[in-house]
Motif scaffolding. Sequence first.
Motif, PDB file in Angstrom:
ATOM      1  N   TYR A  39       0.867  -1.355   0.269  1.00 36.79           N
ATOM      2  CA  TYR A  39      -0.087   0.050   0.302  1.00 36.79           C
ATOM      3  C   TYR A  39       0.964   0.999   0.373  1.00 36.79           C
ATOM      4  O   TYR A  39       1.609   1.580   1.039  1.00 36.79           O
ATOM      5  CB  TYR A  39      -0.951  -0.131   1.342  1.00 36.79           C
ATOM      6  N   THR A  68      -8.955  -1.930   2.079  1.00 33.58           N
ATOM      7  CA  THR A  68      -9.589  -3.116   2.132  1.00 33.58           C
ATOM      8  C   THR A  68     -10.565  -2.713   0.505  1.00 33.58           C
ATOM      9  O   THR A  68     -10.613  -3.039  -0.338  1.00 33.58           O
ATOM     10  CB  THR A  68     -10.606  -3.290   2.602  1.00 33.58           C
ATOM     11  N   GLU A  69     -11.021  -1.664   0.162  1.00 33.15           N
ATOM     12  CA  GLU A  69     -11.643  -1.493  -1.485  1.00 33.15           C
ATOM     13  C   GLU A  69     -10.158  -0.655  -2.206  1.00 33.15           C
ATOM     14  O   GLU A  69     -10.131  -1.447  -3.466  1.00 33.15           O
ATOM     15  CB  GLU A  69     -12.355   0.346  -1.273  1.00 33.15           C
ATOM     16  N   ARG A  82      -7.781  -3.082  -2.517  1.00 33.53           N
ATOM     17  CA  ARG A  82      -7.456  -4.522  -2.943  1.00 33.53           C
ATOM     18  C   ARG A  82      -8.530  -4.983  -3.664  1.00 33.53           C
ATOM     19  O   ARG A  82      -7.893  -5.949  -4.186  1.00 33.53           O
ATOM     20  CB  ARG A  82      -7.866  -5.236  -1.650  1.00 33.53           C
ATOM     21  N   LEU A  83      -9.260  -5.027  -3.135  1.00 33.89           N
ATOM     22  CA  LEU A  83     -10.738  -4.664  -4.261  1.00 33.89           C
ATOM     23  C   LEU A  83     -10.864  -4.490  -4.753  1.00 33.89           C
ATOM     24  O   LEU A  83     -11.251  -5.175  -6.336  1.00 33.89           O
ATOM     25  CB  LEU A  83     -11.882  -4.763  -3.631  1.00 33.89           C
TER      26      LEU A  83
END
Length: 225
Positions: free
Chosen positions: A131, A142-143, A145-146
């Motif tokens: 990151y 988290t977003e 990664r998605l």
Amino acid sequence: MTDDPAAGAAFPGAAADRPAGVVHSAFALVRALREAPEPLGVTDLASLAGIPKTTAHRVLEQMAQEGIVTRRAHRWAIAPGFGELMRAGARFSPLEAVARPRMNALARATGATVVLHRVSEGVVDTVYCAYGPLLAPLVPATEQRLAAVHPAASLWRALASGQVAAEYQEVHPGCVCIAAPAVLPSGGTLVASLARPENREVESLKQPLERVVSLIVSDERGFRR
């Protein structure tokens, strides 16, 4: 020209052409320490691992920075947290091990978030995510990664074309992303995605990203020999 001087010809992730022997040395040292009944000095470790003492010392220092080994009174041992991970039976992936330093170098040099995926028979697995600080104000971790596997992500375009691809603010407003694929000799395809805010260009980072993926494949191949 890139707006990141560090990401030019001397770009760390691309220029740090660590020989595959370093990867072999690291795993040889881990195996030696894992099998040793007590902490060992660098001379004994080098002998057990079958590598020069100077190489053992350098690699041990690097592994210490990553929290893999620890040193006390001039003797080395597996770091407690890492040892617990191995004893718990966690799968220690050679691919992740060789990818981690290169992905971290790329994220540090560009401020971007970089995600590495392995795609095999239609299944996408995340190998490692580094990151960078530039996206944090725009997108939660988290977003981020998605977003790398979103249907509109550059990952799918790179897989379809077999070459570096880009998407501009299609997955997330204000973000741009590029992805570079490489075929793994051990099977499947690696795809590295790099994302930055839209006010930071990514075109000049296409070649460095391709270079990093190529080096990771080379490292993984060397480890398996």
